[in-house]
Design a protein around this motif. Structure first.
Motif, PDB file in Angstrom:
ATOM      1  N   ASP A  75       0.860  -1.182   0.000  1.00  0.00           N
ATOM      2  CA  ASP A  75       0.000   0.000   0.000  1.00  0.00           C
ATOM      3  C   ASP A  75       0.898   1.234   0.000  1.00  0.00           C
ATOM      4  O   ASP A  75       1.236   1.766   1.053  1.00  0.00           O
ATOM      5  N   ASP A  76       1.297   1.669  -1.199  1.00  0.00           N
ATOM      6  CA  ASP A  76       2.244   2.783  -1.295  1.00  0.00           C
ATOM      7  C   ASP A  76       1.581   4.148  -1.138  1.00  0.00           C
ATOM      8  O   ASP A  76       2.235   5.179  -1.337  1.00  0.00           O
ATOM      9  N   GLU A 164      -0.349  11.532  -5.032  1.00  0.00           N
ATOM     10  CA  GLU A 164      -1.460  12.446  -5.286  1.00  0.00           C
ATOM     11  C   GLU A 164      -1.974  13.119  -4.021  1.00  0.00           C
ATOM     12  O   GLU A 164      -2.405  14.260  -4.052  1.00  0.00           O
ATOM     13  N   ASP A 165      -1.968  12.389  -2.880  1.00  0.00           N
ATOM     14  CA  ASP A 165      -2.566  12.949  -1.665  1.00  0.00           C
ATOM     15  C   ASP A 165      -1.625  13.949  -1.004  1.00  0.00           C
ATOM     16  O   ASP A 165      -0.394  13.802  -1.058  1.00  0.00           O
ATOM     17  N   LEU A 170       3.784  15.743   1.182  1.00  0.00           N
ATOM     18  CA  LEU A 170       4.628  16.348   2.230  1.00  0.00           C
ATOM     19  C   LEU A 170       5.687  15.366   2.717  1.00  0.00           C
ATOM     20  O   LEU A 170       6.863  15.729   2.877  1.00  0.00           O
ATOM     21  N   LEU A 171       5.283  14.109   2.952  1.00  0.00           N
ATOM     22  CA  LEU A 171       6.238  13.121   3.443  1.00  0.00           C
ATOM     23  C   LEU A 171       7.262  12.772   2.377  1.00  0.00           C
ATOM     24  O   LEU A 171       8.444  12.567   2.676  1.00  0.00           O
ATOM     25  N   ASN A 172       6.828  12.715   1.120  1.00  0.00           N
ATOM     26  CA  ASN A 172       7.749  12.448   0.023  1.00  0.00           C
ATOM     27  C   ASN A 172       8.730  13.597  -0.148  1.00  0.00           C
ATOM     28  O   ASN A 172       9.916  13.387  -0.421  1.00  0.00           O
ATOM     29  N   PHE A 173       8.224  14.824   0.011  1.00  0.00           N
ATOM     30  CA  PHE A 173       9.095  15.997  -0.073  1.00  0.00           C
ATOM     31  C   PHE A 173      10.116  15.977   1.071  1.00  0.00           C
ATOM     32  O   PHE A 173      11.295  16.321   0.871  1.00  0.00           O
ATOM     33  N   LEU A 261       5.549  19.478  -9.298  1.00  0.00           N
ATOM     34  CA  LEU A 261       4.193  19.840  -8.889  1.00  0.00           C
ATOM     35  C   LEU A 261       3.603  20.896  -9.824  1.00  0.00           C
ATOM     36  O   LEU A 261       2.445  20.813 -10.226  1.00  0.00           O
ATOM     37  N   LEU A 262       4.412  21.905 -10.162  1.00  0.00           N
ATOM     38  CA  LEU A 262       3.920  22.977 -11.028  1.00  0.00           C
ATOM     39  C   LEU A 262       3.585  22.460 -12.420  1.00  0.00           C
ATOM     40  O   LEU A 262       2.528  22.775 -12.980  1.00  0.00           O
TER      41      LEU A 262
END
Length: 339
Positions: A75-76, A164-165, A170-173, A261-262
């Motif tokens: 569940d990624d 996407e969420d 935020l956690l990936n960043f 993101l942009l």
């Protein structure tokens, strides 16, 4: 200094009157010992990176096993998955990094130099690195075209695109934009490069950049990692602070994610990728010119400090059991990352 002593061969100067019985033999022993330590340390990094996520996944529930089909599902999109990646990255880099420093015997102040660096110099260095990244990406693209046209192989890499969420973003960043630059710089421009400086700054710079490239395990990121590793390492050596490399790395990774993101949020955003590269080049030119004016003597060649050839050092460093095992592991991972 006695003529039989090897300059720069230890972290503290050898006392007068205590020459090595055979300077080159002693130097070779130290060089190969350092190579084995780094090789096995980076091999441990791979092992932790492969198995710790599995242990965390089953424990936190984002990895499940279907007993009937013996299939594993991940569940990624879960918060636990992203937190597991953060924990894995920190443990996989800082654990082996601390172990390598302890085995090599390099003091903490030598392993992680942290002289004060002006903010303007760090900003200019980060801009220069962005322009270099454009060259690294172009080199990787040309290599991919060559491999596909000649051998029918297309290099790939792990999917590091943003989820996407919002929480996942935020956690990936946090992982790619903050944790990864800090951990990688502490290990490669910190422990690895600084421990190799006793064998010459130029050798330390190139050797650590090669290892940094290998650590990415694919030919999409590898060429760029080598070139940017040279630049970040050079600035760390010239400023006397690993913080310089951390900020350069952090700016590059963070901007890449912001632009992703942009571009993703703008219709037809992929067509603006070329403008982003031009923006990087403009920033790099501005940073380079500012440094030429503000620090005219900054771009100088690194001194060669030791009475042995560069080829001799590379031959003995890259042929130890520790490095060979690490190279074979990297080669295996790289071969998986082809289509």
């Amino acid at each position: 200094m006695n003529e039989n002593q090897v300059p720069g061969a230890s972290y503290s100067s050898a006392p007068e009157g205590s020459p090595y019985p055979n300077p080159q033999q002693q130097f070779r022993k130290m060089l190969r010992g350092n190579s084995n330590t780094v090789g096995f340390g980076l091999l441990l990094n791979i092992v932790i990176s492969l198995f710790l996520p599995v242990l965390l996944g089953f424990g936190a529930g984002f990895i499940s096993l279907d007993i009937d089909t013996l299939s594993i599902s991940v569940d990624d999109q879960s918060i636990a998955y992203h937190l597991g990646n953060l924990i894995t990255y920190i443990v996989a880099f800082l654990g082996p990094g601390l172990l390598m420093a302890a085995v090599v015997g390099i003091p903490a102040k030598a392993a992680i130099p942290r002289k004060p660096v002006p903010a303007g110099l760090i900003a200019a260095a980060a801009c220069v690195n962005l322009a270099v990244v454009v060259g690294g990406v172009s080199l990787a693209s040309m290599l991919s075209v060559f491999l596909e046209s000649v051998f029918g192989l297309v290099p790939t890499m792990a999917d590091i695109s943003l989820p996407e969420d919002p929480v996942g973003i935020l956690l990936n960043f946090a992982l790619i934009g903050i944790v990864a630059p800090i951990c990688e710089e502490l290990v490669f421009r910190g422990v690895v490069m600084q421990s190799l400086r006793r064998f010459g700054d130029g050798f330390a710079l190139i050797g650590s950049s090669i290892l940094f490239s290998f650590a990415h395990g694919n030919l999409v990121q590898g060429p760029n990692a080598f070139i940017s590793g040279l630049v970040m390492g050079y600035f760390v050596l010239r400023t006397g602070s690993v913080a310089t490399g951390i900020w350069m790395h952090l700016v590059n990774n963070s901007l890449a994610m912001i632009f992703e993101l942009l571009l993703r949020s703008i219709p037809g955003g992929d067509s603006l990728y070329g403008l982003m590269l031009l923006f990087y080049l403009a920033l790099g030119a501005a940073g380079f010119l500012w440094m030429r004016l503000r620090y005219p003597n900054f771009y100088v060649s690194l001194p060669r400090r030791l009475p042995v050839s560069e080829g001799w050092k590379y031959k003995h460093f890259f042929t130890t059991p520790g490095f060979i095992l690490y190279f074979l592991a990297v080669l295996g991972i790289t071969m998986v990352n082809f289509q």
